[in-house]
Write a protein that holds these residues in place. Structure first.
Motif, PDB file in Angstrom:
ATOM      1  N   LYS A 169       0.825  -1.205   0.000  1.00 49.23           N
ATOM      2  CA  LYS A 169       0.000   0.000   0.000  1.00 49.23           C
ATOM      3  C   LYS A 169       0.860   1.257   0.000  1.00 49.23           C
ATOM      4  CE  LYS A 169      -4.057  -2.069   2.222  1.00 49.23           C
ATOM      5  NZ  LYS A 169      -4.950  -2.052   3.401  1.00 49.23           N
ATOM      6  N   ALA A 170       2.007   1.196   0.670  1.00 46.50           N
ATOM      7  CA  ALA A 170       2.908   2.357   0.674  1.00 46.50           C
ATOM      8  C   ALA A 170       3.443   2.625  -0.723  1.00 46.50           C
ATOM      9  CB  ALA A 170       4.065   2.128   1.650  1.00 46.50           C
ATOM     10  N   ILE A 171       3.724   1.548  -1.458  1.00 44.78           N
ATOM     11  CA  ILE A 171       4.186   1.696  -2.848  1.00 44.78           C
ATOM     12  C   ILE A 171       3.099   2.352  -3.686  1.00 44.78           C
ATOM     13  CG2 ILE A 171       4.895   0.437  -4.912  1.00 44.78           C
ATOM     14  CD1 ILE A 171       6.129  -1.673  -3.034  1.00 44.78           C
ATOM     15  N   MET A 172       1.852   1.900  -3.497  1.00 45.27           N
ATOM     16  CA  MET A 172       0.735   2.470  -4.258  1.00 45.27           C
ATOM     17  C   MET A 172       0.502   3.928  -3.886  1.00 45.27           C
ATOM     18  SD  MET A 172      -1.935  -0.749  -4.181  1.00 45.27           S
ATOM     19  CE  MET A 172      -3.164   0.176  -5.100  1.00 45.27           C
TER      20      MET A 172
ATOM     21  N   GLU B 156      -0.829  -3.835   7.076  1.00 47.08           N
ATOM     22  CA  GLU B 156      -0.248  -3.851   5.741  1.00 47.08           C
ATOM     23  C   GLU B 156       0.879  -4.874   5.658  1.00 47.08           C
ATOM     24  OE1 GLU B 156       0.883  -0.053   4.270  1.00 47.08           O
ATOM     25  OE2 GLU B 156      -1.018   0.908   4.784  1.00 47.08           O
ATOM     26  N   GLU B 157       0.895  -5.632   4.542  1.00 41.94           N
ATOM     27  CA  GLU B 157       1.934  -6.640   4.348  1.00 41.94           C
ATOM     28  C   GLU B 157       3.286  -5.971   4.124  1.00 41.94           C
ATOM     29  OE1 GLU B 157       3.104 -10.431   1.463  1.00 41.94           O
ATOM     30  OE2 GLU B 157       1.626  -8.949   0.800  1.00 41.94           O
ATOM     31  N   VAL B 158       4.289  -6.446   4.842  1.00 43.08           N
ATOM     32  CA  VAL B 158       5.635  -5.898   4.713  1.00 43.08           C
ATOM     33  C   VAL B 158       6.303  -6.473   3.470  1.00 43.08           C
ATOM     34  CG1 VAL B 158       7.919  -5.724   5.784  1.00 43.08           C
ATOM     35  CG2 VAL B 158       5.859  -5.580   7.202  1.00 43.08           C
ATOM     36  N   ILE B 159       6.884  -5.591   2.660  1.00 44.40           N
ATOM     37  CA  ILE B 159       7.575  -5.994   1.434  1.00 44.40           C
ATOM     38  C   ILE B 159       9.064  -5.744   1.599  1.00 44.40           C
ATOM     39  CG2 ILE B 159       7.819  -5.614  -1.050  1.00 44.40           C
ATOM     40  CD1 ILE B 159       5.131  -6.796  -0.315  1.00 44.40           C
ATOM     41  N   TYR B 160       9.857  -6.772   1.327  1.00 44.46           N
ATOM     42  CA  TYR B 160      11.311  -6.626   1.305  1.00 44.46           C
ATOM     43  C   TYR B 160      11.760  -6.412  -0.137  1.00 44.46           C
ATOM     44  CZ  TYR B 160      12.296  -8.093   6.154  1.00 44.46           C
ATOM     45  OH  TYR B 160      12.403  -8.157   7.522  1.00 44.46           O
ATOM     46  N   LYS B 161      12.508  -5.352  -0.362  1.00 46.28           N
ATOM     47  CA  LYS B 161      13.136  -5.138  -1.666  1.00 46.28           C
ATOM     48  C   LYS B 161      14.600  -5.543  -1.539  1.00 46.28           C
ATOM     49  CE  LYS B 161      10.169  -1.533  -3.561  1.00 46.28           C
ATOM     50  NZ  LYS B 161      10.138  -0.224  -4.263  1.00 46.28           N
TER      51      LYS B 161
ATOM     52  N   ASP C  59      -1.687   1.541   7.566  1.00 44.79           N
ATOM     53  CA  ASP C  59      -2.447   0.640   8.433  1.00 44.79           C
ATOM     54  C   ASP C  59      -1.492  -0.347   9.091  1.00 44.79           C
ATOM     55  OD1 ASP C  59      -4.776   1.846   7.549  1.00 44.79           O
ATOM     56  OD2 ASP C  59      -5.004   0.439   5.867  1.00 44.79           O
ATOM     57  N   ASP C  60      -1.901  -0.815  10.270  1.00 45.11           N
ATOM     58  CA  ASP C  60      -1.052  -1.764  10.992  1.00 45.11           C
ATOM     59  C   ASP C  60      -1.007  -3.133  10.325  1.00 45.11           C
ATOM     60  OD1 ASP C  60      -0.468   0.144  12.895  1.00 45.11           O
ATOM     61  OD2 ASP C  60      -2.119  -0.444  14.227  1.00 45.11           O
TER      62      ASP C  60
ATOM     63  N   LYS D 109       2.727   6.008  -2.826  1.00 49.35           N
ATOM     64  CA  LYS D 109       3.815   6.796  -3.397  1.00 49.35           C
ATOM     65  C   LYS D 109       3.594   7.034  -4.881  1.00 49.35           C
ATOM     66  CE  LYS D 109       8.866   6.907  -3.768  1.00 49.35           C
ATOM     67  NZ  LYS D 109      10.129   6.186  -3.436  1.00 49.35           N
ATOM     68  N   GLU D 110       3.154   5.982  -5.597  1.00 49.63           N
ATOM     69  CA  GLU D 110       2.924   6.113  -7.036  1.00 49.63           C
ATOM     70  C   GLU D 110       1.772   7.064  -7.336  1.00 49.63           C
ATOM     71  OE1 GLU D 110       2.319   2.111  -8.301  1.00 49.63           O
ATOM     72  OE2 GLU D 110       4.475   1.654  -8.445  1.00 49.63           O
ATOM     73  N   CYS D 111       0.778   7.088  -6.442  1.00 45.93           N
ATOM     74  CA  CYS D 111      -0.405   7.940  -6.657  1.00 45.93           C
ATOM     75  C   CYS D 111      -0.297   9.281  -5.951  1.00 45.93           C
ATOM     76  CB  CYS D 111      -1.657   7.204  -6.202  1.00 45.93           C
ATOM     77  SG  CYS D 111      -1.992   5.674  -7.098  1.00 45.93           S
ATOM     78  N   HIS D 112       0.867   9.532  -5.289  1.00 46.93           N
ATOM     79  CA  HIS D 112       1.110  10.793  -4.583  1.00 46.93           C
ATOM     80  C   HIS D 112       0.059  11.058  -3.503  1.00 46.93           C
ATOM     81  CE1 HIS D 112       4.114  11.632  -7.643  1.00 46.93           C
ATOM     82  NE2 HIS D 112       3.205  11.397  -8.567  1.00 46.93           N
ATOM     83  N   LEU D 113      -0.293  10.000  -2.759  1.00 44.50           N
ATOM     84  CA  LEU D 113      -1.254  10.122  -1.668  1.00 44.50           C
ATOM     85  C   LEU D 113      -0.526  10.226  -0.339  1.00 44.50           C
ATOM     86  CD1 LEU D 113      -3.807   7.374  -2.807  1.00 44.50           C
ATOM     87  CD2 LEU D 113      -3.944   9.840  -3.192  1.00 44.50           C
ATOM     88  N   GLU D 114      -1.177  10.828   0.655  1.00 49.83           N
ATOM     89  CA  GLU D 114      -0.541  11.022   1.961  1.00 49.83           C
ATOM     90  C   GLU D 114      -1.350  10.368   3.083  1.00 49.83           C
ATOM     91  OE1 GLU D 114       0.283  15.122   2.634  1.00 49.83           O
ATOM     92  OE2 GLU D 114       1.620  15.310   0.898  1.00 49.83           O
TER      93      GLU D 114
END
Length: 560
Positions: free
Chosen positions: A42-45, A59-64, A56-57, A47-52
């Motif tokens: 969701k954080a990636i989305m 949210e699935e954690v993504i490792y890059k 949420d607690d 960032k891509e959509c420029h939302l602030e």
């Protein structure tokens, strides 16, 4: 280097163990990869959509995770998890096998001679009785995208097609036809299109339009049919809708069309070794016979391991550490190379079997045995600033060599480097207070404009070595060149002789002192330079001590 995004919880489940972030970073470091970022889907989305919005607690954690560019087996969760499990000693390297079926009952694809005009090669395989869930299905699709952007060079070298085999009927044919003679329903469409019509449709498609140039100006387009003339794919653009795979697909037919057969085989091996994990017969792949117009045929994929013997003394000299044969074999096994101590008597060797997942392992020695000469290897950024690539090296831009980055995010990344010595000089400048001499080397790529390539540029693998001390060390750099050529079994010959290499006085390279530089000529071609670095260049990089640099193109030796 490529970055792989994987769900943390899915990765830990595949590893059979949970880690704190600190412990996982330590595991990555020990293995040779890097945890580049921790985020959420969701954080990636956002960032891509420029939302602030607030996170949420749940949210699935993504490792890059950043992986080496030539480790194609690590580009998906399945390959990454397997490599780490083997590294941790939780399992051995899998033995991949071809299904035992007769050549008569094997699926076949017949290659028409017209394909030589556009895309001459194809290799295929079948994954039987595969069991997808949503996560593995998404990973299967994502691996194709990663490979297309990486080794496939945006589908110019290789294009992957995956199909539900139960919707098709073999044998298959790989043909090249005029676009107006190809009609089919493409993926995510509901009506028939001629191939030339599709070219117009996809010119407005953000994802597919970047691939159109590969075939759109050709008089014939490549196409794959089954025996009922159902179109499987129009490579490298789009698959047919008829054979599209879903979560319910049980038998997957994979075809890789290519202009480079070697890379096609690597890509196919990467796909089937990663996802044969989900087949009923684990790690088993069904082969396909590729029959060419002249009667020549090959069986793909090629999953056999190849073996080599490496002298223990060579390994110890190269890394500068004396290890016992059992220790070396153990370390190699942890990196998915089946290894064992050779028979006693005479010089001790290590017997190594290289599995099909490790396409990055080619031969016992790196091309250059620089480590034996006391030089430390570095890895520097391939992108640099315009000023660093030119003015700081006393060079001018001839407008025909350097690849310039459009709209760079930073002034530090404006140009793709045209020389490796830049990275070495920057490293010495940042470490000028270290004890002398400083001896560095790097084997990596530079990039140059090349109008003969479809991407407009070409990679050139080069070697650079730098010596910095209280004196210039010119003779040390010269002797290093001689040592490199000795290792390559390349004789020093008189000037004008094209059977080996020679050096010739030079004064045109402005990064070096005049009359303190030489050109390296190999088989009649200029392949590099060495010399004492110009004082102005040293000043530009804030280096107070004299330096000598060697840089040469090693592509001719790799080809040989």
């Amino acid at each position: 280097m490529p970055t792989v995004s994987v769900g943390r919880d899915c990765l830990f489940a595949a590893l059979g163990q949970t880690y704190t972030q600190e412990k996982f970073e330590e595991l990555c470091f020990n293995f040779g990869i890097e945890l580049d970022d921790v985020t959420t889907e969701k954080a990636i989305m956002r960032k891509e959509c420029h939302l602030e919005e607030e996170a949420d607690d749940d949210e699935e954690v993504i490792y890059k995770i950043e992986v080496p560019a030539n480790r194609y087996d690590l580009l998906c969760l399945e390959g990454l998890a397997q490599a780490l499990r083997v590294f941790n000693g939780k399992e051995g390297t899998p033995a991949y096998t071809l299904a035992s079926i007769s050549k008569e009952s094997m699926l076949k694809i017949h290659v028409h001679k017209e394909t030589s005009k556009i895309r001459p090669y194809v290799v295929c395989a079948v994954l039987r009785d595969i069991n997808f869930d949503e996560a593995s299905y998404n990973s299967f699709i994502e691996l194709q995208d990663k490979l297309h952007e990486n080794i496939c060079r945006r589908r110019t070298l290789v294009a992957i097609g995956t199909h539900d085999l139960d919707t098709l009927q073999g044998p298959f044919t790989y043909e090249a036809l005029p676009p107006e003679k190809i009609n089919f329903v493409p993926l995510k469409q509901e009506k028939n299109f001629r191939a030339d019509e599709l070219m117009e449709v996809y010119k407005s498609d953000l994802k597919l339009k970047k691939y159109l140039h590969i075939i759109e100006n050709s008089p014939v387009y490549p196409v794959i049919y089954d025996c009922r003339r159902t179109v499987l794919s129009l490579p490298p653009i789009i698959n047919g809708a008829h054979s599209s795979i879903t979560l319910k697909t049980k038998n997957v037919f994979i075809e890789c069309t290519a202009t480079d057969l070697t890379k096609a085989k690597i890509v196919l091996n990467t796909m089937v070794t990663a996802f044969s994990l989900y087949c009923r017969n684990k790690y088993e792949v069904e082969p396909v016979e590729v029959v060419y117009d002249g009667g020549k045929s090959l069986i793909s994929p090629e999953l056999s391991e190849y073996s080599m013997e490496v002298p223990l003394s060579y390994i110890s000299r190269s890394i500068g550490v004396s290890l016992k044969a059992d220790e070396v074999a153990s370390l190699l096994n942890r990196m998915q190379l089946r290894a064992e101590k050779g028979a006693s008597g005479g010089e001790q060797n290590i017997k190594v079997s290289v599995p099909p997942t490790r396409s990055d392992v080619l031969h016992p020695c790196d091309v250059m045995e620089v480590a034996m000469n006391g030089f430390t290897e570095i890895k520097s950024w391939i992108l640099c600033s315009y000023q660093e690539n030119f003015a700081m090296l006393n060079r001018t831009d001839d407008k025909s060599t350097a690849v310039i980055i459009a709209n760079p995010r930073s002034a530090d990344f404006e140009v793709v480097r045209t020389t490796l010595m830049l990275g070495g000089l920057k490293t010495i400048g940042k470490n000028k207070n270290k004890s002398k001499p400083i001896k560095l080397f790097e084997v990596s790529d530079t990039v140059q404009l090349d109008g003969t390539k479809d991407v407009g540029a070409t990679n050139v693998r080069r070697l650079t070595a730098l010596y910095c001390g209280t004196n210039s060390g010119f003779e040390r750099i010269h002797s290093l060149l001689d040592r490199v050529m000795e290792v390559m079994a390349t004789p020093f010959v008189p000037i004008g002789d094209s059977s080996g290499y020679y050096i010739q006085r030079s004064d045109h390279a402005r990064e070096f002192l005049p009359d303190r530089q030489a050109s390296i000529i190999y088989k009649g071609k200029h392949i590099g330079m060495f010399g004492i670095v110009h004082p102005q260049v040293l000043k530009n990089f804030d280096i107070p001590d004299p330096c000598s640099v060697l840089e040469l193109d090693i592509e001719p030796f790799l080809q040989a």
